[in-house]
Design a protein around this motif. Structure first.
Motif, PDB file in Angstrom:
ATOM      1  N   ASN A  20       0.976  -1.057  -0.078  1.00 26.33           N
ATOM      2  CA  ASN A  20      -0.121  -0.149  -0.040  1.00 26.33           C
ATOM      3  C   ASN A  20       0.884   1.175  -0.066  1.00 26.33           C
ATOM      4  N   ALA A  21       2.135   1.451   0.388  1.00 23.02           N
ATOM      5  CA  ALA A  21       2.920   2.340   0.393  1.00 23.02           C
ATOM      6  C   ALA A  21       3.202   2.881  -0.945  1.00 23.02           C
ATOM      7  N   PHE A  22       3.130   1.907  -2.340  1.00 23.27           N
ATOM      8  CA  PHE A  22       3.466   2.301  -3.573  1.00 23.27           C
ATOM      9  C   PHE A  22       2.140   2.884  -4.044  1.00 23.27           C
ATOM     10  N   THR A  23       2.461   3.636  -5.115  1.00 26.80           N
ATOM     11  CA  THR A  23       1.186   4.075  -5.991  1.00 26.80           C
ATOM     12  C   THR A  23       0.547   2.925  -6.803  1.00 26.80           C
ATOM     13  N   PRO A  24      -0.861   3.004  -6.802  1.00 20.96           N
ATOM     14  CA  PRO A  24      -1.341   1.792  -7.645  1.00 20.96           C
ATOM     15  C   PRO A  24      -0.792   1.923  -9.148  1.00 20.96           C
ATOM     16  N   PRO A  25      -0.562   0.570  -9.416  1.00 22.37           N
ATOM     17  CA  PRO A  25       0.029   0.462 -10.802  1.00 22.37           C
ATOM     18  C   PRO A  25      -0.931   1.080 -11.891  1.00 22.37           C
ATOM     19  N   LEU A  26      -0.414   1.350 -12.859  1.00 19.45           N
ATOM     20  CA  LEU A  26      -0.958   1.878 -14.024  1.00 19.45           C
ATOM     21  C   LEU A  26      -1.386   0.890 -14.898  1.00 19.45           C
ATOM     22  N   ASP A  27      -2.288   1.215 -15.920  1.00 17.52           N
ATOM     23  CA  ASP A  27      -2.946   0.095 -16.949  1.00 17.52           C
ATOM     24  C   ASP A  27      -1.754  -0.380 -17.723  1.00 17.52           C
ATOM     25  N   ASP A  28      -0.815   0.198 -18.037  1.00 14.15           N
ATOM     26  CA  ASP A  28       0.345  -0.475 -18.937  1.00 14.15           C
ATOM     27  C   ASP A  28       1.018  -1.467 -17.854  1.00 14.15           C
ATOM     28  N   GLU A  60       8.444  -1.451 -22.773  1.00 13.64           N
ATOM     29  CA  GLU A  60       8.788  -1.127 -21.394  1.00 13.64           C
ATOM     30  C   GLU A  60      10.006  -0.150 -21.343  1.00 13.64           C
ATOM     31  N   ALA A  61      10.602   0.089 -22.547  1.00  9.89           N
ATOM     32  CA  ALA A  61      11.585   0.992 -22.911  1.00  9.89           C
ATOM     33  C   ALA A  61      10.968   2.183 -23.342  1.00  9.89           C
ATOM     34  N   ALA A  62       9.894   2.156 -23.833  1.00  6.74           N
ATOM     35  CA  ALA A  62       9.316   3.238 -24.452  1.00  6.74           C
ATOM     36  C   ALA A  62       8.854   4.268 -23.309  1.00  6.74           C
ATOM     37  N   PRO A  63       8.768   5.697 -23.656  1.00  6.63           N
ATOM     38  CA  PRO A  63       8.222   6.635 -22.798  1.00  6.63           C
ATOM     39  C   PRO A  63       6.659   6.278 -22.487  1.00  6.63           C
ATOM     40  N   ALA A  64       6.135   6.674 -21.496  1.00  8.03           N
ATOM     41  CA  ALA A  64       4.891   6.532 -21.075  1.00  8.03           C
ATOM     42  C   ALA A  64       3.954   7.174 -22.196  1.00  8.03           C
ATOM     43  N   GLY A  65       2.708   6.639 -22.544  1.00 10.02           N
ATOM     44  CA  GLY A  65       2.034   7.063 -23.464  1.00 10.02           C
ATOM     45  C   GLY A  65       2.327   6.486 -24.942  1.00 10.02           C
ATOM     46  N   LEU A  66       3.344   5.833 -25.022  1.00  5.07           N
ATOM     47  CA  LEU A  66       3.747   5.246 -26.575  1.00  5.07           C
ATOM     48  C   LEU A  66       3.904   3.547 -26.214  1.00  5.07           C
ATOM     49  N   ARG A  67       3.563   3.280 -25.095  1.00  4.36           N
ATOM     50  CA  ARG A  67       3.812   1.796 -24.699  1.00  4.36           C
ATOM     51  C   ARG A  67       2.520   0.861 -25.136  1.00  4.36           C
ATOM     52  N   ARG A  68       1.307   1.407 -25.104  1.00  4.70           N
ATOM     53  CA  ARG A  68       0.085   0.403 -25.328  1.00  4.70           C
ATOM     54  C   ARG A  68      -0.165  -0.273 -26.391  1.00  4.70           C
TER      55      ARG A  68
END
Length: 83
Positions: A20-28, A60-68
Motif C-alpha cells: 500500500n505504500a506504492f502508487t497503484p499500478p498503471l494500466d500499462d 517497457e523501454a518506451a516513454p509513457a504514452g507510447l507503450r500501449r
C-alpha cells in the motif's frame, strides 16, 4: 527474457501491487504483468514467444504514452506462445 525471468517479473508486480505504500499500478503495468505471466508459462522458444518478448522489452523501454500499442500486440503473441 526466459520464462523464469518472466515469472519473476510477475511475482515482483504482484508484490508491488500488494504494498500500500506504492502508487497503484498503471494500466500499462497491469498489461505488461499479464504478458509476463503468459510468457512465464510458455516454452521459451518459437516465433510468437520471441516476438512477444521483443515487443514487451521495446514497450517497457518506451516513454509513457507510447507503450500501449506494443503491449497490446505483445499480448496477442504471448497468448499464442502460451498455447
Amino acid at each position: 527474457m526466459t520464462p523464469t525471468q518472466h515469472a519473476t517479473a510477475v511475482d515482483t508486480f504482484i508484490t508491488r501491487n500488494g504494498n500500500n505504500a506504492f502508487t497503484p499500478p498503471l494500466d500499462d503495468e497491469w498489461l505488461a504483468a499479464e504478458i509476463h505471466a503468459h510468457l512465464s508459462q510458455a516454452a521459451g522458444t518459437g516465433t510468437d514467444y520471441t516476438t512477444a518478448d521483443e515487443l514487451l522489452a521495446a514497450a517497457e523501454a518506451a516513454p509513457a504514452g507510447l507503450r500501449r500499442p506494443r503491449l497490446r500486440l505483445a499480448l496477442l503473441h504471448a497468448i499464442r506462445a502460451d498455447r
